[in-house]
Every structure is written in structure tokens, then in C-alpha cells.
Design a protein around this motif. Structure first.
Motif, mmCIF file in Angstrom:
data_model
loop_
_atom_site.group_PDB
_atom_site.id
_atom_site.type_symbol
_atom_site.label_atom_id
_atom_site.label_comp_id
_atom_site.label_asym_id
_atom_site.label_seq_id
_atom_site.Cartn_x
_atom_site.Cartn_y
_atom_site.Cartn_z
ATOM 1 N N TRP A 1 0.858 -1.177 0.000
ATOM 2 C CA TRP A 1 0.000 0.000 0.000
ATOM 3 C C TRP A 1 0.897 1.230 0.000
ATOM 4 O O TRP A 1 2.000 1.226 0.574
ATOM 5 C CB TRP A 1 -0.905 -0.006 1.223
ATOM 6 N N GLU A 2 0.473 2.299 -0.622
ATOM 7 C CA GLU A 2 1.313 3.479 -0.802
ATOM 8 C C GLU A 2 1.865 4.012 0.519
ATOM 9 O O GLU A 2 3.013 4.495 0.588
ATOM 10 C CB GLU A 2 0.540 4.579 -1.528
ATOM 11 N N SER A 3 1.083 3.918 1.569
ATOM 12 C CA SER A 3 1.539 4.440 2.855
ATOM 13 C C SER A 3 2.792 3.729 3.358
ATOM 14 O O SER A 3 3.582 4.309 4.115
ATOM 15 C CB SER A 3 0.428 4.323 3.905
ATOM 16 N N VAL B 1 3.055 -0.991 -6.118
ATOM 17 C CA VAL B 1 2.497 -0.119 -5.083
ATOM 18 C C VAL B 1 1.025 0.121 -5.395
ATOM 19 O O VAL B 1 0.670 0.463 -6.530
ATOM 20 C CB VAL B 1 3.246 1.224 -5.022
ATOM 21 N N LEU B 2 0.188 -0.084 -4.396
ATOM 22 C CA LEU B 2 -1.234 0.210 -4.526
ATOM 23 C C LEU B 2 -1.464 1.653 -4.095
ATOM 24 O O LEU B 2 -1.256 1.991 -2.922
ATOM 25 C CB LEU B 2 -2.068 -0.730 -3.663
ATOM 26 N N PRO B 3 -1.881 2.547 -5.009
ATOM 27 C CA PRO B 3 -2.053 3.961 -4.642
ATOM 28 C C PRO B 3 -3.149 4.158 -3.602
ATOM 29 O O PRO B 3 -4.152 3.436 -3.589
ATOM 30 C CB PRO B 3 -2.444 4.620 -5.970
ATOM 31 N N SER B 4 -2.959 5.152 -2.761
ATOM 32 C CA SER B 4 -3.988 5.489 -1.777
ATOM 33 C C SER B 4 -5.273 5.932 -2.462
ATOM 34 O O SER B 4 -6.365 5.822 -1.882
ATOM 35 C CB SER B 4 -3.485 6.600 -0.853
ATOM 36 N N SER B 5 -5.157 6.416 -3.692
ATOM 37 C CA SER B 5 -6.328 6.902 -4.428
ATOM 38 C C SER B 5 -7.318 5.801 -4.779
ATOM 39 O O SER B 5 -8.439 6.081 -5.207
ATOM 40 C CB SER B 5 -5.887 7.607 -5.716
ATOM 41 N N THR B 6 -6.923 4.536 -4.582
ATOM 42 C CA THR B 6 -7.860 3.446 -4.858
ATOM 43 C C THR B 6 -8.952 3.359 -3.793
ATOM 44 O O THR B 6 -9.853 2.531 -3.898
ATOM 45 C CB THR B 6 -7.126 2.092 -4.932
ATOM 46 N N GLY B 7 -8.854 4.186 -2.766
ATOM 47 C CA GLY B 7 -9.906 4.216 -1.748
ATOM 48 C C GLY B 7 -9.740 3.148 -0.697
ATOM 49 O O GLY B 7 -8.640 2.922 -0.201
ATOM 50 N N VAL B 8 -10.824 2.443 -0.382
ATOM 51 C CA VAL B 8 -10.821 1.534 0.762
ATOM 52 C C VAL B 8 -10.230 0.168 0.445
ATOM 53 O O VAL B 8 -10.080 -0.657 1.342
ATOM 54 C CB VAL B 8 -12.263 1.331 1.311
ATOM 55 N N ARG C 1 -3.559 -6.679 -7.256
ATOM 56 C CA ARG C 1 -2.532 -6.540 -8.293
ATOM 57 C C ARG C 1 -3.047 -5.727 -9.481
ATOM 58 O O ARG C 1 -2.337 -4.864 -10.012
ATOM 59 C CB ARG C 1 -2.074 -7.918 -8.768
ATOM 60 N N SER C 2 -4.286 -5.999 -9.889
ATOM 61 C CA SER C 2 -4.837 -5.274 -11.032
ATOM 62 C C SER C 2 -5.089 -3.804 -10.709
ATOM 63 O O SER C 2 -5.117 -2.960 -11.608
ATOM 64 C CB SER C 2 -6.134 -5.939 -11.511
ATOM 65 N N SER C 3 -5.272 -3.478 -9.419
ATOM 66 C CA SER C 3 -5.514 -2.100 -9.008
ATOM 67 C C SER C 3 -4.218 -1.344 -8.710
ATOM 68 O O SER C 3 -4.228 -0.115 -8.600
ATOM 69 C CB SER C 3 -6.402 -2.075 -7.762
ATOM 70 N N ALA C 4 -3.128 -2.072 -8.547
ATOM 71 C CA ALA C 4 -1.850 -1.453 -8.202
ATOM 72 C C ALA C 4 -1.170 -0.865 -9.435
ATOM 73 O O ALA C 4 -1.499 -1.206 -10.581
ATOM 74 C CB ALA C 4 -0.933 -2.489 -7.558
ATOM 75 N N LEU C 5 -0.214 0.017 -9.199
ATOM 76 C CA LEU C 5 0.605 0.535 -10.281
ATOM 77 C C LEU C 5 1.441 -0.590 -10.880
ATOM 78 O O LEU C 5 1.829 -1.536 -10.174
ATOM 79 C CB LEU C 5 1.539 1.630 -9.760
ATOM 80 N N ALA C 6 1.735 -0.489 -12.159
ATOM 81 C CA ALA C 6 2.617 -1.457 -12.794
ATOM 82 C C ALA C 6 3.996 -1.383 -12.144
ATOM 83 O O ALA C 6 4.352 -0.371 -11.522
ATOM 84 C CB ALA C 6 2.716 -1.168 -14.290
ATOM 85 N N PRO C 7 4.798 -2.444 -12.258
ATOM 86 C CA PRO C 7 6.126 -2.426 -11.616
ATOM 87 C C PRO C 7 6.974 -1.210 -11.973
ATOM 88 O O PRO C 7 7.602 -0.604 -11.092
ATOM 89 C CB PRO C 7 6.757 -3.726 -12.106
ATOM 90 N N ASP C 8 7.008 -0.816 -13.247
ATOM 91 C CA ASP C 8 7.810 0.343 -13.646
ATOM 92 C C ASP C 8 7.287 1.627 -13.010
ATOM 93 O O ASP C 8 8.069 2.451 -12.517
ATOM 94 C CB ASP C 8 7.817 0.486 -15.169
#
Length: 289
Positions: free
Chosen positions: A173-175, A207-214, A264-271
Motif C-alpha cells: 500500500w502506498e503508505s 504499489v497500490l495507490p492510496s487513491s484506490t480508496g478503501v 494486483r490489477s488495481s496497483a501501479l505497474a512495476p515500472d
């Protein structure tokens, strides 16, 4: 009996598979006992992992259950051969919880390890300084000598990934990367280490952005393990206040496999994840100058 007088992860995996094959053929335990010329009690203990099946017993039971797939048979025979082996982690058993020992055994056997971590940097990615500060800062007091023992175990666990012994994927998670839980200098070192480790061919970090919400808050940290050439989830280890229990039920495995795919599908790509971490690292360096 498995080492330590309790079912090992390997003996339990073997027993679970044998039970599933038996039920699929609608044979009962007394009938299975006849196949191996033993007692119903032994079959029961084999299926719960409290005793380890001999290779010849595995072969006879698989014949009776109609299991002809060479890979499936070879996998269970290997489990029977190695179920009693003393893993490196058992030399630390006096300092570790039984559920943590199970977790390490799963890692040691796994071909694919996938991890979701919403709070901390995963243990397989932690630098020694980060691991020491997190462990020493635990709300449950840990004596300094035990902290040193835990750090030694963590370093040994990481060798599995360093040596390419498993394909490892982590979603953070981004945090985890954006909000230091340790001293800033240690956090900077940790971010740099994540970027370096993520360059290995067998490692993926997202990294899963915080913008994805809950989404990041709906489940606690967990790891999934696969033991074959395909990443089919065969065990799940959870992290909670009471330890790291292992789940092996088919419905649990499906639920956590689906959850990992969603994360994984909601997270940013590795790059893109690496770019974000580099950006955070630059900001921390600029703040320190």
C-alpha cells in the motif's frame, strides 16, 4: 512422527492431498487401511499429518485412488521423502512461535510467493536496520537477544529470494513507502533496497495507490504460496495480532487468490511503482539536505 511431535507443513499437505483423493473415489478410511495393510487409525493420522506416509504407502494409496498423473504422484512422493527432514529454521525453534515456523517452511518449499502488505515493508524485503527498528519497537516487549535471533532468521529467509529459489511478488500500500514508521535515514535506506531488489528477474514489486480508496484497508497482510510450476495458490499465511495462522481450505485459497488478483490489477505497474518510490526517495533526500 513428524519432527517436534506436531504435524509439519509438509506432512499436513501430504495428508490433505491423500484425503482429498480418497474422498473423490468414495473410499472410506477402513478401505484405505486395507490397501496399505494397516489400521484405520494410521490412515486417520496420515491424513491429519500426525504421522508421515512412507513412499510405498503413498504409491499404493494413489493406485487405489486412481491417480495416474505423473506430476501429481511425484509431488506427493517427494513430500513423503522430505516430510521428516530438519529444516534450517528448526535450530531456532526455541525462539519462534510454531505458526511462524510453519510460515518459514512454506516459504522454503514454495516456487511462487505472493505477498500483500498494507502497513510494513514485507520481511523478505526488509533491510537489517528496518527489521531491527520494527522488531525492537513492537508493543510486545522483545528482549534484545531475541531481537538478534529474529533478525538472523529473517536474513536466512531472504536468501530464498536472493538465490532465485522462488518467484516473489509483493504489493505494498502506498503508505508503506510514503509514510516512514522508522527513522527517516532508515526509511531512505529501505526504499533504496526495495528498488534494488525489484530489479531481480524473480522479483516484482507493485504499489497500490492510496487513491484506490478503501481497497487497501479491506484485508490485513497475507502471503500466498504455490509449490509447482504454475502459481496455483496452495496455502495462505495471514498476519494478525495473534500470529501467522496458515489457511489450506479450498474456499479460503480461492478467496485470497482472488483478492490478490484484485489488488494486483488495481496497483501501479512495476515500472510505475519504481518511479513512485524513486520520487519519494528524492524528496526525502532533498528534505535532509
Amino acid at each position: 512422527m513428524p519432527a517436534g511431535g506436531r504435524p509439519t507443513v509438509r506432512s499436513r499437505r501430504l495428508g490433505t492431498a491423500l484425503r482429498q483423493y480418497r474422498l473423490a473415489t468414495k473410499l472410506d478410511q477402513p478401505q484405505a487401511a486395507e490397501v496399505i495393510a494397516s489400521s484405520q487409525a494410521r490412515v486417520s493420522r496420515l491424513e491429519t499429518g500426525h504421522v508421515t506416509a512412507r513412499v510405498i504407502e503413498v504409491r499404493l494409496l494413489l493406485d487405489a485412488y486412481g491417480v495416474t498423473d505423473p506430476e501429481a504422484r511425484a509431488k506427493l512422493e517427494e513430500l513423503a521423502k522430505h516430510s521428516k527432514e530438519q529444516g534450517w529454521w528448526l535450530e531456532h525453534a526455541a525462539h519462534l512461535r510454531p505458526d511462524y515456523l510453519d510460515h518459514i517452511a512454506l516459504e522454503d518449499d514454495a516456487t511462487y510467493i505472493r505477498e500483500w502488505q498494507p502497513v510494513l515493508v514485507p520481511g523478505l524485503l526488509q533491510t537489517p536496520a528496518y527489521a531491527e527498528e520494527i522488531t525492537a519497537g513492537s508493543p510486545n516487549y522483545i528482549a534484545p537477544d531475541r531481537v538478534a535471533q529474529l533478525l538472523k532468521v529473517r536474513e536466512a529467509r531472504q536468501s530464498k529470494i536472493e538465490e532465485g529459489g522462488a518467484t516473489y511478488s509483493a504489493i505494498l500500500w502506498e503508505s508503506v513507502v510514503a509514510r516512514p514508521l522508522v527513522r527517516v535515514e532508515i526509511h531512505r535506506e529501505q526504499l533504496a533496497a526495495i528498488l534494488e531488489i525489484a530489479q531481480r528477474k524473480n522479483v516484482t514489486v507493485q504499489v497500490l495507490p492510496s487513491s484506490t480508496g478503501v481497497l487497501g484497508a479491506v484485508t490485513s497482510a497475507f502471503s500466498t504460496f504455490s509449490f509447482d510450476s504454475e502459481p496455483v495458490v496452495e496455502a495462505v499465511a495471514l498476519e494478525n495480532l495473534r500470529g501467522t495462522p496458515v489457511l489450506e481450505g479450498s474456499e479460503d485459497l480461492t478467496a485470497y487468490a482472488n483478492m490478490y488478483d484484485l489488488l494486483r490489477s488495481s496497483a501501479l505497474a512495476p515500472d510505475a511503482s519504481a518511479r513512485l518510490i524513486r520520487s519519494l526517495l528524492r524528496s526525502l533526500k532533498e528534505d535532509a539536505s
